[in-house]
Design an enzyme around this catalytic site. Sequence first.
Site, PDB file in Angstrom:
ATOM      1  N   LEU A 376     -49.782 -31.834  18.830  1.00  0.00           N
ATOM      2  CA  LEU A 376     -48.327 -31.927  18.689  1.00  0.00           C
ATOM      3  C   LEU A 376     -47.715 -30.577  18.355  1.00  0.00           C
ATOM      4  O   LEU A 376     -46.604 -30.276  18.752  1.00  0.00           O
ATOM      5  CB  LEU A 376     -47.968 -32.931  17.600  1.00  0.00           C
ATOM      6  CG  LEU A 376     -48.238 -34.400  17.919  1.00  0.00           C
ATOM      7  CD1 LEU A 376     -47.950 -35.262  16.708  1.00  0.00           C
ATOM      8  CD2 LEU A 376     -47.383 -34.862  19.101  1.00  0.00           C
ATOM      9  N   GLY A 377     -48.438 -29.786  17.607  1.00  0.00           N
ATOM     10  CA  GLY A 377     -47.883 -28.492  17.243  1.00  0.00           C
ATOM     11  C   GLY A 377     -48.632 -27.888  16.079  1.00  0.00           C
ATOM     12  O   GLY A 377     -49.499 -28.522  15.472  1.00  0.00           O
ATOM     13  N   GLY A 379     -48.087 -26.321  12.555  1.00  0.00           N
ATOM     14  CA  GLY A 379     -47.148 -26.170  11.463  1.00  0.00           C
ATOM     15  C   GLY A 379     -47.498 -24.968  10.620  1.00  0.00           C
ATOM     16  O   GLY A 379     -48.324 -24.149  11.006  1.00  0.00           O
ATOM     17  N   VAL A 384     -51.225 -30.183  14.036  1.00  0.00           N
ATOM     18  CA  VAL A 384     -50.887 -31.604  13.964  1.00  0.00           C
ATOM     19  C   VAL A 384     -51.260 -32.260  15.291  1.00  0.00           C
ATOM     20  O   VAL A 384     -50.985 -31.712  16.366  1.00  0.00           O
ATOM     21  CB  VAL A 384     -49.386 -31.809  13.672  1.00  0.00           C
ATOM     22  CG1 VAL A 384     -49.090 -33.287  13.478  1.00  0.00           C
ATOM     23  CG2 VAL A 384     -48.970 -31.011  12.455  1.00  0.00           C
ATOM     24  N   ASP A 494     -40.757 -27.175  -0.059  1.00  0.00           N
ATOM     25  CA  ASP A 494     -40.640 -26.486   1.229  1.00  0.00           C
ATOM     26  C   ASP A 494     -39.657 -27.220   2.140  1.00  0.00           C
ATOM     27  O   ASP A 494     -39.998 -27.583   3.271  1.00  0.00           O
ATOM     28  CB  ASP A 494     -42.008 -26.344   1.883  1.00  0.00           C
ATOM     29  CG  ASP A 494     -42.051 -25.176   2.865  1.00  0.00           C
ATOM     30  OD1 ASP A 494     -41.053 -24.407   2.906  1.00  0.00           O
ATOM     31  OD2 ASP A 494     -43.051 -25.034   3.577  1.00  0.00           O
TER      32      ASP A 494
END
Length: 745
Positions: A376-377, A379, A384, A494
Amino acid sequence: MHHYLHIRSRLSVSSSSMARGQLLQQILIITSLHLISLSTQQETNFVYSNFTSQENLYLDASAKVLLPSGLLQLTNNSDYQMGRAFHKKPIDQSITSSFSTHFVCALAPKPGVEGGHGLTFLVSSSLDFSFAQATRYLGAFNASTSNVLAVELDTIWNPEFNDIKTSDGHVGIDVKSPISIAVAPSSYYSDTRGKNVSVNLLSGNPIQVWVDYEDSVLNVSLAPIEAKKPSRPLLSQRINFSDIFPDNRSELFVGFSAATGNAVSDHYILWWSFTTSKGGGGGSQLDISKLPRVPHPKPLPTVRPKAPRKKLPRWIIGLVAFLAVVTLAVLAGVCFHRRKKFLEVSETWEKEFDAHRFSYKSLYRATKGFSKDEFLGKGGFGEVYRGSLPQGRQIAVKRVFHNGDEGVKQFVAEVVSMRCLKHRNLVPLFGYCRRKRELLLVSEYMSNGSLDEHLFDEAKRILSWKERLVVVKGIASALWYLHTGADQVVLHRDVKASNIMLDEEFNGRLGDFGMARFHEHGGSAATTAAVGTVGYMAPELITMGASTGTDVYAFGVFVLEVTCGRRPVEPQLEGEKRHMIKWVCECWKKDALLDAVDQRLGDEFSPEEVEMVMKLGLLCSNIVPESRPTMEQVVLYLNENMPLPEFSPYTLGIGTFAPVLVDAASLVVSSASWSWSASSSTNHSPYAYQARDQPWGQTIETKDSLHIVLEPEKPKTQTLSSAVKAVTLPAEDLESNLSSISSQR
Ligand SMILES: *[C@@H]1O[C@H](CO)[C@@H](O)[C@H](O)[C@H]1NC(C)=O
Ligand SMILES: *[C@@H]1O[C@H](CO)[C@@H](O)[C@H](O)[C@H]1NC(C)=O
Ligand SMILES: *[C@@H]1O[C@H](CO)[C@@H](O)[C@H](O)[C@H]1NC(C)=O
Ligand SMILES: *[C@@H]1O[C@H](CO)[C@@H](O)[C@H](O)[C@H]1NC(C)=O
Ligand SMILES: *[C@@H]1O[C@H](CO)[C@@H](O)[C@H](O)[C@H]1NC(C)=O
């Protein structure tokens, strides 16, 4: 005498004139009577075609008859045995003039064992052989002399007895003592071959022996069972019977003896005929086919030659062994690999969190082995992946790699405690999994990705103002819940657009709890590094640490980010626009606050709403912590349940960009020990900046966000991915900001 009379009477009868038939009958009766008396008194004839009937036998010592074969066994294979067998009836004195005997014997040693000692044919004046000894005396003699005539078939070489050394045994004539007066190797003269043929006495095969005595000469012959009586005797020896048996009146017995010693054999007599008539014997009556079979002793187990087993060729055995080894190795490798592949780390303290723990295997399967298709990506702290559990539930798995296990315990405890947090604007956390240097966080899959994609990614649909306001309100509500609604104060640490996920209804959901904190814990516990993202970090974070106030500051930056559609710091922009907070404040000062609004929204928004939200963003990002509202107040302001407090762009702390604020005391104290060095290999970066002499730390740029890590003692770049670029913001901005802040204080 009777003989003569009989002949005379026959002659007289034949000369008479009586009726012929009557006379003939009378003569025949008389003749037969006389013949019977002759045979009983003057001659002895007998044949033992087998020894089944033992009534005429005298068996002594170990001699016995084996039934049903009728084989006479003198000794068996035991050591130091002797055995004798005699014709029970004594032979009359005619034996002293002549006799003939023919017998079949067999000497069968165990294969591989030395055979011995042999057997004799005996003529004896007595059946009492209590004096006799075994071994070399053959059960017929002792060291002294005795009235015995023996023909020996000797299988042991005893030189003191005049024995001769042969490989097959020898035949000898013994008179009164075991010392042979005549001896010859066991052999026979073959007429057909015209030479002596050796006979192996210990072959176990039947052997024929002939002993003939006439005219004071004793002939001895032997031959294999299939052979005829040899034309020449093996031994021919002059014998004086009255010398051997001085008492003329004594009866004589005939029979056999045999003995074993260290060396053993089965000694058998198979067949025996005897006659005292002259020229008798000859072996014509022997029917070989009716002889009992000689049992061959079973070989000793120890010396038994191994049955020739069908041996597989060596190469086949080798191949099979090789294949087996290879198969085992492969199986072991697969097992080891699988074990290693799915190996997890679990410690005793994790027991209480077991319910929230996923097995690595299940996550591995859910994400199809963390395949690229499910990626998904990336981070801030890990990759992920999307996954689906067997029940069809969609999950997102965040894979965080870390160097040490320090802080993991606390982090896992926090993760699990966060599971209890329930709010519609939080990304639900399902559980975790732990492996060496790897932590996996499992949360619900958010189908519409992260908020920053919908703000900055041109390929995605840009969110409308209404949608943005919904997200902002939702995140405010979530933070309020975290700060006050849960059992304990939970800090997110964060807050930023990339950490906010959008569900299918475009509700904002706060995710990535505590990741910054975890990263902090992942390093040395001694360091008190402030972690967050540049632009979102409240200035007091370094000196005071994280608090609800620092979360509010980050929220303020986030609100402005959403409204302005830009990142907090954009180094490529010129002058006043570079820092978002500063720029928004400048616009307000010019009374043109809406100039800062995301141009892409067009005019589809309520200016009052937007202005209020922007002012709220500035209020929250006040560098003076005490001047910031609480999240509860923020929610009230957003829902217009409460008006914003009065403040202007000139209010202290408003619109001041300070990536970090270091107060003068800590600056002085720590400047000597702080070490600032960006990795030299990243100096080519357009934003690279050697901050060697600057006290505000090292900022690290990752793909989509800027992280700042401040370390009082030593640079900890090794805890961060080597792929990140060391970057700092332009020096003059930082310096001017710092000086302005210092002067304001
Ligand atoms: C041999 O046997 C005789 C009896 O026949 C006996 O008198 C003698 O002592 C024995 N000799 C040995 C050495 O045993
Ligand atoms: C055969 O054996 C007898 C008795 O041992 C011996 O006297 C004779 O010389 C031998 N004959 C041959 C041809 O070896
Ligand atoms: C013994 O053998 C000799 C020849 O070696 C022969 O002349 C004699 O007739 C034989 N005697 C008997 C009883 O067979
Ligand atoms: C046999 O031996 C006896 C006594 O030892 C002797 O009187 C006789 O003469 C011998 N006979 C022969 C034929 O040698
Ligand atoms: C958001 O999620 C919903 C439901 O999964 C989907 O139908 C929609 O297309 C998504 N929108 C975008 C912009 O990805």
